[in-house]
Scaffold this active site. Structure first.
Site, PDB file in Angstrom:
ATOM      1  N   ARG A  51     -30.881  18.111   1.680  1.00 37.06           N
ATOM      2  CA  ARG A  51     -30.489  18.478   0.320  1.00 37.06           C
ATOM      3  C   ARG A  51     -31.137  19.810  -0.030  1.00 37.06           C
ATOM      4  NH1 ARG A  51     -32.212  13.434  -3.158  1.00 37.06           N
ATOM      5  NH2 ARG A  51     -31.432  14.686  -4.897  1.00 37.06           N
ATOM      6  N   HIS A  52     -30.667  20.385  -1.127  1.00 37.23           N
ATOM      7  CA  HIS A  52     -31.305  21.572  -1.685  1.00 37.23           C
ATOM      8  C   HIS A  52     -32.754  21.228  -2.006  1.00 37.23           C
ATOM      9  CE1 HIS A  52     -31.089  19.272  -5.373  1.00 37.23           C
ATOM     10  NE2 HIS A  52     -29.880  18.932  -4.962  1.00 37.23           N
ATOM     11  N   LYS A  89     -12.868   6.368  27.348  1.00 38.52           N
ATOM     12  CA  LYS A  89     -11.998   5.569  26.484  1.00 38.52           C
ATOM     13  C   LYS A  89     -12.791   4.899  25.361  1.00 38.52           C
ATOM     14  CE  LYS A  89     -10.443   2.913  29.651  1.00 38.52           C
ATOM     15  NZ  LYS A  89     -11.262   3.510  30.731  1.00 38.52           N
ATOM     16  N   LEU A 129      -8.674   5.487  33.727  1.00 37.51           N
ATOM     17  CA  LEU A 129      -9.611   4.903  34.683  1.00 37.51           C
ATOM     18  C   LEU A 129     -10.970   4.697  34.005  1.00 37.51           C
ATOM     19  CD1 LEU A 129      -8.789   7.099  37.802  1.00 37.51           C
ATOM     20  CD2 LEU A 129      -8.191   4.699  37.451  1.00 37.51           C
ATOM     21  N   ASN A 161     -33.502  17.962 -11.477  1.00 32.12           N
ATOM     22  CA  ASN A 161     -34.099  16.838 -10.747  1.00 32.12           C
ATOM     23  C   ASN A 161     -35.387  16.411 -11.450  1.00 32.12           C
ATOM     24  OD1 ASN A 161     -33.329  18.173  -7.446  1.00 32.12           O
ATOM     25  ND2 ASN A 161     -32.274  16.554  -8.580  1.00 32.12           N
ATOM     26  N   TYR A 173     -17.301   8.282  -5.390  1.00 34.81           N
ATOM     27  CA  TYR A 173     -17.681   8.499  -3.993  1.00 34.81           C
ATOM     28  C   TYR A 173     -16.432   8.527  -3.111  1.00 34.81           C
ATOM     29  CZ  TYR A 173     -22.780   8.259  -4.283  1.00 34.81           C
ATOM     30  OH  TYR A 173     -24.113   8.549  -4.518  1.00 34.81           O
ATOM     31  N   ARG A 201     -28.475  25.660  -6.500  1.00 32.96           N
ATOM     32  CA  ARG A 201     -29.639  25.113  -5.832  1.00 32.96           C
ATOM     33  C   ARG A 201     -29.552  25.097  -4.308  1.00 32.96           C
ATOM     34  NH1 ARG A 201     -26.766  21.483  -8.867  1.00 32.96           N
ATOM     35  NH2 ARG A 201     -26.462  19.294  -8.201  1.00 32.96           N
ATOM     36  N   HIS A 232     -26.119  17.998  -1.224  1.00 32.68           N
ATOM     37  CA  HIS A 232     -26.589  17.246  -2.382  1.00 32.68           C
ATOM     38  C   HIS A 232     -26.663  15.760  -2.043  1.00 32.68           C
ATOM     39  CE1 HIS A 232     -25.691  20.823  -4.927  1.00 32.68           C
ATOM     40  NE2 HIS A 232     -24.731  20.998  -4.041  1.00 32.68           N
ATOM     41  N   GLU A 267     -21.793  18.970  -5.381  1.00 33.72           N
ATOM     42  CA  GLU A 267     -22.200  17.587  -5.701  1.00 33.72           C
ATOM     43  C   GLU A 267     -21.076  16.858  -6.440  1.00 33.72           C
ATOM     44  OE1 GLU A 267     -23.519  15.245  -4.787  1.00 33.72           O
ATOM     45  OE2 GLU A 267     -25.374  14.618  -5.761  1.00 33.72           O
TER      46      GLU A 267
END
Lengths: 453, 516
Positions: free
Chosen positions: A240-241, A36, A31, A247, A350, A290, A375, A310
């Site tokens: 992130r850390h 839905k 319904l 870095n 990825y 980290r 990360h 990471e």
């Protein structure tokens, strides 16, 4: 991911088990105001993220395009012949588009989002699926709790194009009458009559499920997903850390500790979390120094997930972009050509990361308030899931250091608040350069590399 | 080293529960309570589920009340024991259930158990109330698994597979046993009250109808219950065979180096050809072939001439800094690491690499899909194959890293009764031996490198523990009996065997399936 086409040919470099041979048509049943569309959109988002090209077809949308102006609930009356004709036509048009998507456009799953409350309508759909050799899986949402229904109406119906010119009371009243129109002819999936069909019946927003005849892997995954999601209000915090030593030096990967600014961030994060006064917050980190150091500054227990580590840059671990350009110029260019699918030699892509993170997403769905300290690449993947980003966009999502993203589910999507905690950090975001050819010059490759020590 | 931050040994990691691959599944222990008439697959599900939970790292144990009854009442006469009006027997049965419950408590409190499967019919409200009460008093979660089946063929097949050979029917012929067992089922039917969707709507349970064509799931409370439901919904009982083998001998194998991504040696190529022939000779319907993403498994599968699918999850264990090294080089360059690995090969993680424990987490989706599938050939690697084998053969974390998985040998696994029949088929192509046994006396690591506590934070038994020794009838406080009970003065420790255990002889290439 949208755009991340999974080749069905099992003979070549497919990343995962071939989910199914024929396409699947998921058919919603229920319904109005039973969730839905919420389920359709969420499920579609999840399937695309794990790499199954999926699209939803909302018949109500087709009706709105056909009818242009919605007057009132009378359109949905069982005896309104004009209305019935138009609605039937819309359903058929939508089915045609389904055929287009699953055939020519290479889609794998189509979600047919409509009430589909009569056996007759469902039979029409099944005949259509038969003709085209699609597997059919029904998802029925059954709910009688007036509070839940009222909340649904408030969240997603009042803002519907159908009710732009109404005030709240008028809209609610009309919508309730609309539901009534469907109630009389509603034939729920029946345990006996429909015993040969494949379906899941979701009762009372997930308190109970009835699962019948799961045919294959994708249906099994769909059932598992549907059984893990909930609609209890909550927030997910992603960050992130704190800034790390590597870095600062513009190097990728590795397992270094926090800089003094990174430690400062950890303290600020602690303050921020305290201020937010979050009920029963769970904190997750990866198993890298980290993130753990960052979480240690919070005065609360945390859990470590190896899956949150990471992305593994393989032979490029600990290198700066300049060094990568120096040692592996071809790899560097290939990565820029297809950052989502590119896999570092002896490392990951990825695409691999998304697969690795799927159990994290599943558990995030089960949980309520969670803070995930992770990360850059990992955060991009998680964010892409919540914000429905494509494979092309995902590797370039901006996830700067020292910022917290607060995600709150609302209506059919996610509200995002970005909170910068006022501690300076290097920028680690590298945009896609203009020239991605293997033959490019070093300076063209390094053009978008952010500044570092 | 990709490990936890350097902290002085003194500081306890009080904020972090565990550094295993995935977080805790649940806070309070969970009682999984089976419900159903005899021959509905309860013990099959209990054992399989327990094996799975242990493999993924949740310490789990089965408590089979029938076993307690057999230990209490030494000789089974006939179905009359199970008549609902047999008061003596009722007392005994109740006492057995209580005894089992008490052992559950011991398992949770003293043995670090996290899940206990209470395997009995539990077909009356009254019995289930006792269990719920007990759980409530102790703060345990309860999850019911009810198996409902009215297909006479399935029931007949169950009786044939596991009841005829039960200790209860040792001295009976087939027809007698079947007739008695069917009468036994009738005894239960009289008082059977299934879980009720209205009255029991506050309970957490899954109802399995007709071996999985339909499920009803009610109130899943937490992660572990969600995983249990997912697992139960993916297993099936259709007969099928799983073939496990490694890639053909590789170039790196030949020079004694670990890891890497080399191609097949000439003998390896020969094996691939032999494998193709073997597979053809087996005439397996709808065989699926899976490989990893590494050259050597792909090259092996290519020789089969059939479609195959590549799983990154099937890649060999990542040896991190030790990739491509020989054991001699590892000893020379990383002697402490080498020693630590020998101390706890299951949990040890190579610097920048993986542990067997990580591998198991990585392979869980493969296992889940293997459960869904029917006939499958998995061409993989040594460590990976050990993990998969450990799942099918219920091997512990201690045994797993030392399971023998030689090159050029195919293991054919066929589910049967409550376990797995294993046939080892050597394809007669010579290869180097890559198996490194557990060293006799692992070297003492230098004091400075005593493993930091963080490496071993979780109790993680990998295999289902042996069933608890059940008390004798006298111990249960039942005195007068109209039943035959063996009053044995035997005080020697007698281990309770698995009623339906599998005996494997892994030393030669002869595997036998024995039923004891």
């Amino acid at each position: 991911m949208r755009g991340s086409d999974r080749s069905l040919n099992t003979h070549n470099e497919s990343q995962r088990v071939c989910m199914t041979n024929c396409p699947t048509l998921i058919v919603m049943v229920g319904l109005p105001a039973r969730g839905k569309t919420y389920i359709s959109k969420k499920l579609t988002r999840y399937l695309n993220w794990i790499g199954v090209p999926t699209k939803e077809f909302n018949v109500g949308q087709y009706r709105r395009e056909c009818l242009k102006i919605y007057k009132n609930f009378e359109f949905f009356r069982q005896d309104n012949e004009e209305g019935l004709k138009i609605r039937r036509q819309c359903a058929l048009t939508a089915l045609n588009d389904v055929r287009e998507y699953l055939g020519v456009e290479g889609g794998q799953v189509a979600v047919f989002d409509a009430t589909n409350t009569t056996q007759e309508r469902r039979n029409t759909i099944m005949k259509f699926a038969d003709q085209n050799e699609y597997k059919v899986f029904f998802v029925e949402s059954v709910c009688e709790d007036p509070n839940v229904i009222a909340e649904n109406i408030v969240q997603v119906k009042l803002g519907s194009p159908d009710y732009t010119d109404c005030n709240t009371e008028e809209a609610i009243e009309d919508f309730m009458k609309r539901i009534k129109c469907y109630e009389n002819s509603y034939q729920p999936l029946d345990e006996v009559v429909d015993r040969a069909l494949s379906y899941i019946k979701i009762m009372d927003v997930g308190r109970r499920y009835l699962v019948n005849r799961v045919q294959d892997h994708i249906q099994s995954r769909i059932v598992y997903y549907l059984m893990n999601i909930h609609i209890t209000p909550r927030s997910i915090y992603l960050c992130r850390h704190g800034e790390s030593d590597l870095n600062m030096k513009g190097r990728i990967g590795g397992d270094s500790g926090l800089t003094s600014r990174g430690k400062e961030f950890a303290q600020c994060l602690n303050h921020f979390i305290q201020e937010q006064n979050i009920r029963d917050l769970k904190v997750w980190t990866s198993q890298m120094k980290r993130t753990i150091q960052t979480a240690e500054a919070l005065s609360m227990p945390y859990e470590q997930w190896k899956a949150l580590n990471e992305i593994d840059a393989g032979v490029c671990e600990d290198m700066s972009y300049e060094e990568i350009q120096d040692h592996y110029p071809q790899e560097f260019a290939l990565r820029d050509q297809d950052k989502y699918r590119y896999r570092y030699p002896k490392g990951e892509s990825y695409e691999d990361l998304v697969q690795r993170l799927e159990p994290v997403i599943m558990e995030l769905e089960r949980q309520e308030n969670v803070l995930v300290v992770c990360h850059q690449a990992v955060m991009r993947c998680l964010l892409a899931y919540f914000l429905d980003k494509s494979a092309d966009e995902l590797p370039y999502l901006k996830c700067p250091l020292h910022s917290v993203l607060k995600l709150t589910p609302v209506a059919y999507g996610c509200k995002v608040e970005s909170i910068f905690l006022n501690v300076e950090a290097v920028n680690t975001h590298r945009d896609k350069p203009e020239n991605v050819n293997i033959s490019r010059l070093a300076k063209e490759a390094l053009f978008t590399v952010p500044a570092h020590q | 080293m990709a490990q936890t931050p350097n902290k002085p040994q003194v500081r306890k990691r009080f904020r972090c529960d565990s550094i295993a691959s995935v977080p805790q599944f649940t806070n309070s222990p969970t009682m999984i309570v089976m419900v159903g008439l005899p021959a509905r697959g309860k013990t099959y599900i209990s054992k399989k589920l327990t094996r799975y939970l242990n493999w993924i790292g949740v310490p789990t144990k089965v408590f089979n009340v029938g076993q307690y009854r057999r230990d209490a009442v030494r000789t089974y006469k006939n179905f009359e024991f199970f008549r609902p009006d047999n008061e003596e027997a009722m007392k005994i049965r109740k006492a057995c259930a209580r005894s089992a419950l008490s052992d559950v408590g011991t398992y949770f409190m003293l043995e670090h158990g996290q899940a206990a499967v209470f395997d009995a019919t539990n077909t009356t409200r009254e019995r289930r109330e006792i269990i719920l009460s007990y759980a409530k008093d102790n703060g345990y979660k309860v999850f019911f698994i009810e198996s409902i089946c009215d297909d006479p063929e399935i029931i007949a097949e169950n009786i044939k597979q596991v009841k005829l050979s039960s200790p209860d029917y040792i001295d009976c012929d087939k027809e007698e046993a079947v007739a008695d067992f069917l009468k036994r089922i009738e005894c239960y039917k009289v008082t059977y009250v299934p879980l009720d969707d209205d009255k029991d709507s506050h309970l957490s349970y899954i109802k399995i109808f007709n071996v999985g064509s339909r499920y009803l799931v009610n109130r899943v409370q937490d992660h572990i219950q969600s995983r249990i439901v997912y697992y139960l919904m993916n297993i099936h009982v259709t007969p099928r065979t799983i073939y496990l083998c490694r890639h053909g001998e590789s170039e790196l194998n030949l020079v004694g180096r670990i890891g890497g991504d080399s191609g097949l040696s000439p003998r390896g190529t020969q094996f691939a050809g032999a494998l193709g022939k073997y597979i053809k000779s087996q005439s397996i319907p709808d065989l699926k072939v899976w490989t990893s993403h590494m050259k050597r498994t792909i090259q092996t599968a290519e020789a089969l001439g059939v479609p195959y699918e590549q799983w990154k999850a099937l890649n060999e264990i990542d040896a991190g800094v030790c990739e491509d090294l020989t054991y001699e080089e590892i000893q020379a360059n990383y002697p402490e690491e080498f020693a630590l690995r020998d101390q706890d090969k299951y949990r040890y993680r190579y610097p920048k690499g993986e542990s067997y424990e990580d591998l198991v987490q990585r392979l869980e989706p493969v296992i889940m899909e293997l459960e869904r599938q029917e006939n499958v050939l998995v061409v993989c690697h040594q460590a990976v194959m050990r993990c998969l084998l450990a799942y099918f053969l219920d091997k512990s974390a201690e045994e797993l890293p030392y399971l023998k998985c030689p090159l050029h040998t195919v293991l054919k696994l066929t589910p049967v009764a409550y376990g797995c029949k294993v046939e080892s088929v050597s394809l007669n192509v010579e290869a180097v031996n890559t198996h490194r046994d557990r060293p006799a006396a692992p070297d003492e690591p230098p004091c400075a490198l005593l493993a930091p506590p963080s490496r071993h934070t979780r109790v993680q038994p990998m295999a289902s523990p042996t069933p608890t020794r059940a008390p004798r009838l006298q111990d249960l406080g039942v005195t007068s009996l109209s039943l035959e009970v063996l009053q044995s003065q035997d005080t020697t420790e007698r281990s309770v065997p698995h009623p339906f255990g599998i005996k494997l002889n892994l030393n030669n290439n002869q595997f036998s399936f024995s039923h004891f």
